[in-house]
Design a protein around this motif. Structure first.
Motif, PDB file in Angstrom:
ATOM      1  N   PHE A 147       0.851  -1.189   0.000  1.00  0.00           N
ATOM      2  CA  PHE A 147       0.000   0.000   0.000  1.00  0.00           C
ATOM      3  C   PHE A 147       0.888   1.241   0.000  1.00  0.00           C
ATOM      4  O   PHE A 147       1.655   1.465   0.935  1.00  0.00           O
ATOM      5  N   ARG A 148       0.785   2.049  -1.051  1.00  0.00           N
ATOM      6  CA  ARG A 148       1.609   3.247  -1.166  1.00  0.00           C
ATOM      7  C   ARG A 148       0.732   4.495  -1.217  1.00  0.00           C
ATOM      8  O   ARG A 148      -0.253   4.537  -1.975  1.00  0.00           O
ATOM      9  N   PRO A 149       1.098   5.543  -0.476  1.00  0.00           N
ATOM     10  CA  PRO A 149       0.315   6.773  -0.527  1.00  0.00           C
ATOM     11  C   PRO A 149       0.426   7.464  -1.877  1.00  0.00           C
ATOM     12  O   PRO A 149       1.445   7.366  -2.570  1.00  0.00           O
ATOM     13  N   HIS A 150      -0.622   8.175  -2.242  1.00  0.00           N
ATOM     14  CA  HIS A 150      -0.616   9.038  -3.423  1.00  0.00           C
ATOM     15  C   HIS A 150       0.411  10.148  -3.201  1.00  0.00           C
ATOM     16  O   HIS A 150       0.622  10.596  -2.071  1.00  0.00           O
ATOM     17  N   PRO A 151       1.079  10.631  -4.254  1.00  0.00           N
ATOM     18  CA  PRO A 151       2.125  11.651  -4.061  1.00  0.00           C
ATOM     19  C   PRO A 151       1.632  13.001  -3.565  1.00  0.00           C
ATOM     20  O   PRO A 151       2.439  13.792  -3.074  1.00  0.00           O
ATOM     21  N   THR A 152       0.331  13.290  -3.664  1.00  0.00           N
ATOM     22  CA  THR A 152      -0.161  14.588  -3.185  1.00  0.00           C
ATOM     23  C   THR A 152      -1.460  14.503  -2.389  1.00  0.00           C
ATOM     24  O   THR A 152      -1.706  15.334  -1.527  1.00  0.00           O
ATOM     25  N   ASP A 153      -2.297  13.523  -2.639  1.00  0.00           N
ATOM     26  CA  ASP A 153      -3.641  13.476  -2.081  1.00  0.00           C
ATOM     27  C   ASP A 153      -3.715  12.453  -0.937  1.00  0.00           C
ATOM     28  O   ASP A 153      -3.599  11.255  -1.177  1.00  0.00           O
ATOM     29  N   PRO A 154      -3.923  12.910   0.328  1.00  0.00           N
ATOM     30  CA  PRO A 154      -3.999  11.947   1.435  1.00  0.00           C
ATOM     31  C   PRO A 154      -5.196  11.021   1.350  1.00  0.00           C
ATOM     32  O   PRO A 154      -5.231   9.989   2.039  1.00  0.00           O
ATOM     33  N   GLY A 155      -6.166  11.336   0.514  1.00  0.00           N
ATOM     34  CA  GLY A 155      -7.348  10.500   0.370  1.00  0.00           C
ATOM     35  C   GLY A 155      -7.257   9.478  -0.745  1.00  0.00           C
ATOM     36  O   GLY A 155      -8.273   8.889  -1.128  1.00  0.00           O
ATOM     37  N   ARG A 156      -6.046   9.227  -1.235  1.00  0.00           N
ATOM     38  CA  ARG A 156      -5.874   8.244  -2.305  1.00  0.00           C
ATOM     39  C   ARG A 156      -4.641   7.390  -2.037  1.00  0.00           C
ATOM     40  O   ARG A 156      -3.702   7.823  -1.352  1.00  0.00           O
TER      41      ARG A 156
END
Length: 397
Positions: free
Chosen positions: A307-316
């Motif tokens: 699971f990797r965070p989106h580079p800008t959006d904490p909701g993705r």
């Protein structure tokens, strides 16, 4: 801070697998489970706040190794794949000497995306904008019409390399060019020894797929460490096979391992299995690898979830799932049967993921956006979730 600067946990002797399974069997009998040392609270902002998300990208993924693929996905020299990390778009490529390197996927001339294919094989990377080209070791190979371009030090304009290491069959990357990588040190002696004993470097990734979801990566990771929800979220699928809220956990500090018993073990509820009885086929054994991986050990294969965070959006976030299995040759099956079996397994996993897990997790993320969400809580029975959040706070504090 380098990985070597992270405090190492005191090493503990591994509990034999059968002992851990018998502990889980006792939990079924007693309607109990291994428990964390306390209840702990959390807030919705941890899943929606852009500043917290930025800190996680830099202090977690920019500092420690995380898995990006299985080595079998780039088996030959010049094989590559591309992916979005939390901080960089990258190319992961097998070198001529068999090692693996990762580079920022960007031409050093004017910043165009260098490689747009998800995977492939090539002798060099060539930019579509002005056709500058790079060897697969990252060195700048050619500047088109260099007689008119002007003099530059070509050694300073190769691709930007990210720390990369292949270990235990997987390729690990630290998402910061200025960082260092030492996967064994990050895993610690316990988990490094455990993973080394599985021989996953002899297996292959039979199926792999990624999914972009409108969910914070921690909500996603939490769901796949949680044995508390099975009966309620998966009544007609996993709950028919796996006991709910029963875990035998080993806490290794940054990482953890736990036994979840299958319902086939119930035949031993009324009688104690013989001391030499192999109970492994009656359980799923799961490994949490900080920061973002869940590795499930099944009787005949492994499943890896990252699971990797989106580079800008904490909701993705980006979730990737892999089925890691014996080769056709090692399995003793013909290729047709081998493909049929893993296709069936894969379709079952995808159905549960898309029909049950994802809808619930999307609704969790939607709920977290409420201005007055209030405090929430992790229970003592959510043992490995507690470990995840405990260790994540250490990295981001």
């Amino acid at each position: 801070m380098t990985i070597q600067d992270v405090e190492q946990q005191e090493r503990r002797p591994h509990a034999p697998r059968n002992d851990r399974i018998r502990r889980a069997l006792d939990h079924i009998r007693n309607d109990s489970t291994d428990e964390f040392d306390g209840v702990n609270g959390f807030t919705a902002e941890e899943f929606v706040d852009p500043e917290i998300a930025r800190r996680e990208r830099d202090a977690v993924f920019g500092r420690v190794p995380s898995i990006v693929c299985h080595g079998s996905e780039i088996p030959k020299p010049n094989d590559f794949l591309t992916l979005q990390m939390p901080r960089n778009k990258i190319i992961v490529v097998r070198q001529k000497d068999g090692s693996v390197k990762s580079f920022v996927n960007l031409c050093r001339h004017r910043g165009a995306l260098l490689e747009e294919q998800e995977k492939g094989r090539c002798r060099l990377f060539s930019c579509g904008y002005h056709r500058w080209s790079y060897d697969t070791d990252g060195s700048l190979r050619a500047i088109t019409r260099d007689n008119t371009f002007g003099e530059i030090d070509r050694s300073q304009f190769g691709l930007i390399e990210l720390p990369t290491e292949e270990r235990h069959g997987f390729v690990w990357v630290v998402d910061d060019a200025d960082a260092e990588i030492d996967v064994a040190a990050w895993l610690g002696p316990d988990m490094d020894e455990i993973l080394g004993g599985y021989g996953m470097d002899t297996l292959v990734s039979a199926r792999a797929e990624g999914f972009d979801e409108p969910v914070n990566w921690k909500i996603m990771q939490d769901a796949f460490l949680d044995g508390y929800h099975i009966q309620y979220a998966h009544p007609n699928t996993a709950a028919k096979h796996i006991h709910t809220n029963v875990m035998a956990v080993e806490d290794f500090g940054r990482h953890a391992r736990f036994i979840a018993p299958r319902k086939t073990i119930d035949k031993f509820l009324e009688e104690t299995p013989a001391p030499d009885e192999d109970l492994s086929k009656y359980v799923t054994e799961t490994h949490f690898l900080l920061p973002n991986s869940t590795l499930l050990r099944q009787p005949d294969h492994f499943e890896l979830l990252t699971f990797r965070p989106h580079p800008t959006d904490p909701g993705r976030c980006r979730m990737e799932m892999r089925l890691v299995v014996p080769t056709v040759e090692d399995s003793g099956m013909g290729s047709e049967r081998w493909n049929r079996i893993w296709d069936k397994n894969w379709k079952i996993l995808l159905a549960v993921l898309h029909q049950e897990d994802f809808p619930l997790l999307r609704s969790s993320q939607a709920g977290m956006t409420s201005a007055n969400a209030g405090g929430m809580v992790l229970g003592r029975n959510e043992y490995v979730n507690q470990i995840f959040h405990r260790e994540l706070k250490k990295l981001t504090s």
